[in-house]
Design an enzyme around this catalytic site. Structure first.
Site, PDB file in Angstrom:
ATOM      1  N   LEU A  91      15.749  -2.857  -9.760  1.00  0.00           N
ATOM      2  CA  LEU A  91      14.790  -2.723 -10.859  1.00  0.00           C
ATOM      3  C   LEU A  91      13.961  -1.454 -10.715  1.00  0.00           C
ATOM      4  O   LEU A  91      13.601  -0.817 -11.704  1.00  0.00           O
ATOM      5  CB  LEU A  91      13.850  -3.925 -10.892  1.00  0.00           C
ATOM      6  N   THR A  95       7.532  -4.441 -13.050  1.00  0.00           N
ATOM      7  CA  THR A  95       8.228  -3.647 -12.031  1.00  0.00           C
ATOM      8  C   THR A  95       7.374  -2.454 -11.645  1.00  0.00           C
ATOM      9  O   THR A  95       7.237  -2.120 -10.459  1.00  0.00           O
ATOM     10  CB  THR A  95       9.599  -3.178 -12.544  1.00  0.00           C
ATOM     11  N   GLU A 124       5.926  -1.603  -7.962  1.00  0.00           N
ATOM     12  CA  GLU A 124       6.315  -0.367  -7.278  1.00  0.00           C
ATOM     13  C   GLU A 124       5.131   0.570  -7.063  1.00  0.00           C
ATOM     14  O   GLU A 124       5.050   1.246  -6.032  1.00  0.00           O
ATOM     15  CB  GLU A 124       7.426   0.343  -8.053  1.00  0.00           C
ATOM     16  N   HIS A 148       5.641  -5.713   0.815  1.00  0.00           N
ATOM     17  CA  HIS A 148       5.961  -7.001   0.195  1.00  0.00           C
ATOM     18  C   HIS A 148       5.106  -8.077   0.842  1.00  0.00           C
ATOM     19  O   HIS A 148       4.844  -8.045   2.053  1.00  0.00           O
ATOM     20  CB  HIS A 148       7.441  -7.318   0.372  1.00  0.00           C
ATOM     21  N   TRP A 158       5.589 -11.025   1.813  1.00  0.00           N
ATOM     22  CA  TRP A 158       6.148 -11.803   2.926  1.00  0.00           C
ATOM     23  C   TRP A 158       6.414 -10.929   4.156  1.00  0.00           C
ATOM     24  O   TRP A 158       6.869 -11.436   5.177  1.00  0.00           O
ATOM     25  CB  TRP A 158       7.416 -12.536   2.490  1.00  0.00           C
ATOM     26  N   ASP A 178       2.267  -8.429   6.255  1.00  0.00           N
ATOM     27  CA  ASP A 178       2.130  -7.359   5.261  1.00  0.00           C
ATOM     28  C   ASP A 178       0.868  -6.541   5.517  1.00  0.00           C
ATOM     29  O   ASP A 178       0.490  -5.705   4.686  1.00  0.00           O
ATOM     30  CB  ASP A 178       2.111  -7.935   3.847  1.00  0.00           C
ATOM     31  N   VAL A 216      -2.224  -7.501   5.556  1.00  0.00           N
ATOM     32  CA  VAL A 216      -3.351  -7.889   4.696  1.00  0.00           C
ATOM     33  C   VAL A 216      -3.858  -9.249   5.168  1.00  0.00           C
ATOM     34  O   VAL A 216      -3.082 -10.199   5.294  1.00  0.00           O
ATOM     35  CB  VAL A 216      -2.925  -7.971   3.218  1.00  0.00           C
ATOM     36  N   THR A 219      -3.702 -12.587   2.521  1.00  0.00           N
ATOM     37  CA  THR A 219      -2.446 -13.086   1.961  1.00  0.00           C
ATOM     38  C   THR A 219      -1.800 -14.014   2.989  1.00  0.00           C
ATOM     39  O   THR A 219      -1.812 -13.716   4.185  1.00  0.00           O
ATOM     40  CB  THR A 219      -1.465 -11.946   1.621  1.00  0.00           C
TER      41      THR A 219
END
Length: 359
Positions: free
Chosen positions: A232, A268, A272, A281, A283, A292, A294, A297
């Protein structure tokens, strides 16, 4: 007159030198903050880019993927200095976030400091956008597509996505208004007979039939073309070569676009651009202990697809499936977190990789 001009010139040079030394000192103060870098990684497994990893029954199963990590792995192998640059950017990011946390710990407003230690950039951010379109008659991009894409970016980076009301209560306090505004600064179009461009950055180089980037230190360059291979879009993380800095988006997934189906609502680009602003990402592209970077999260060990129910549990915690950095349908992603916002804003602080956008 000449006698007066020379002392003023010397005074001006002295003050400019003092200002530079003060700025350098501030950056050095931030660099002196100790942070743990033991969990830092750049290379990731590419298994998540395999169509076999997409859950059975997922529509567009060959087109639900972000190519950023695969492209990063390739660039790391080709450029030995990239890993160190990314390490330095990550360390600087963590130091600025730590400095912000230190200021918040006291619980009271600090006395004015003539030379404060830099923290993340706190002001409004405006990012001028250049859209570079490789024209394909089978996949036309209209001005309406372009305008809608800019509108969607502004919704998502200013907590204006109308679906945000669906955020579960456990994540409500984490929802961020990033206060980042995107402004269309120009559109470049070039007719192309290529049916697919791949992920080798050829669309970014006029020497290879693409369109050269417009000053990446001051503009976010978006390239719109047929990528192929079920991708994508993909982005270049901070630290890469300026000539290829920016984001690539598949023609059918740019803006509000009927051809994109469940991925035709402009997210998308939101995802991006998050990579372009140093987000991983959600996960962590690994197992439960691969993060990640962070703090707000939850841990997870895999992407989510479609519109998963809440709660969806991995690594003994509820996944934040509605986060823009997951892989769900466009209409099922609708939040960044405060921690993600801090990571993005660190890039615009003194010494940050995208400081030029706010100078």
């Amino acid at each position: 007159m000449k006698k007066l001009f020379f002392p003023l010139l010397v005074l001006g040079l002295f003050l400019a030198s003092c200002q530079k030394e003060s700025n350098d000192l501030k950056v050095q103060q931030a660099n002196d903050i100790a942070v743990d870098m033991s969990d830092f990684y750049v290379y990731t497994a590419e298994t998540a880019d395999s169509p076999t990893d997409v859950k059975a029954g997922h529509e567009h199963s060959a087109t639900c993927r972000c190519g950023s990590m695969k492209v990063l792995n390739k660039k790391l192998k080709e450029n030995p200095g990239l890993e160190q640059r990314m390490f330095d950017i990550e360390k600087h990011t963590r130091q600025l976030i730590a400095a912000k946390a230190d200021k918040a710990v006291t619980g009271k407003k600090p006395a004015p400091d003539p030379d404060p230690v830099p923290t993340i950039y706190e002001g409004a951010i405006t990012i001028p956008v250049i859209v570079n379109i490789l024209e394909d008659p089978a996949h036309p991009i209209t001005q309406a597509h372009i305008d809608s894409q800019i509108d969607i970016l502004n919704e998502d980076y200013n907590d204006l996505n109308p679906n945000t009301g669906g955020v579960p209560s456990e994540f409500n306090n984490a929802v961020a208004d990033c206060n980042i505004t995107f402004v269309l600064a120009g559109v470049n179009r070039k007719t192309s007979t290529k049916t697919t461009w791949g992920t080798d950055d050829s669309m970014k180089l006029s020497s290879q039939g693409g369109i050269d980037a417009t000053d990446p230190t001051s503009f976010l360059n978006l390239w719109v073309c047929e990528i192929g291979g079920g991708i994508l879009g993909y982005a270049q993380f901070p630290g890469g070569a300026l000539a290829t800095d920016g984001v690539v988006i598949g023609s059918d997934f740019f803006g509000e676009n009927e051809r994109g189906g469940v991925y035709g609502h402009g997210r998308t680009a939101t995802h991006e651009v998050g990579h372009w602003l140093n987000l991983r990402h959600i996960w962590g592209d690994g197992r439960c202990r691969q993060d990640d970077f962070v703090t707000d999260t939850p841990s997870s060990d895999q992407p989510n697809y479609q519109c998963p129910p809440y709660p969806t549990v991995h690594c003994r915690t509820n996944d934040m499936t509605m986060n823009y950095m997951d892989y769900v349908y466009d209409n099922c992603m609708y939040m960044f977190t405060n921690g993600q916002n801090d990571r993005m804003r660190a890039l615009f602080a003194e010494g940050g990789a995208r400081e030029g956008f706010v100078q």
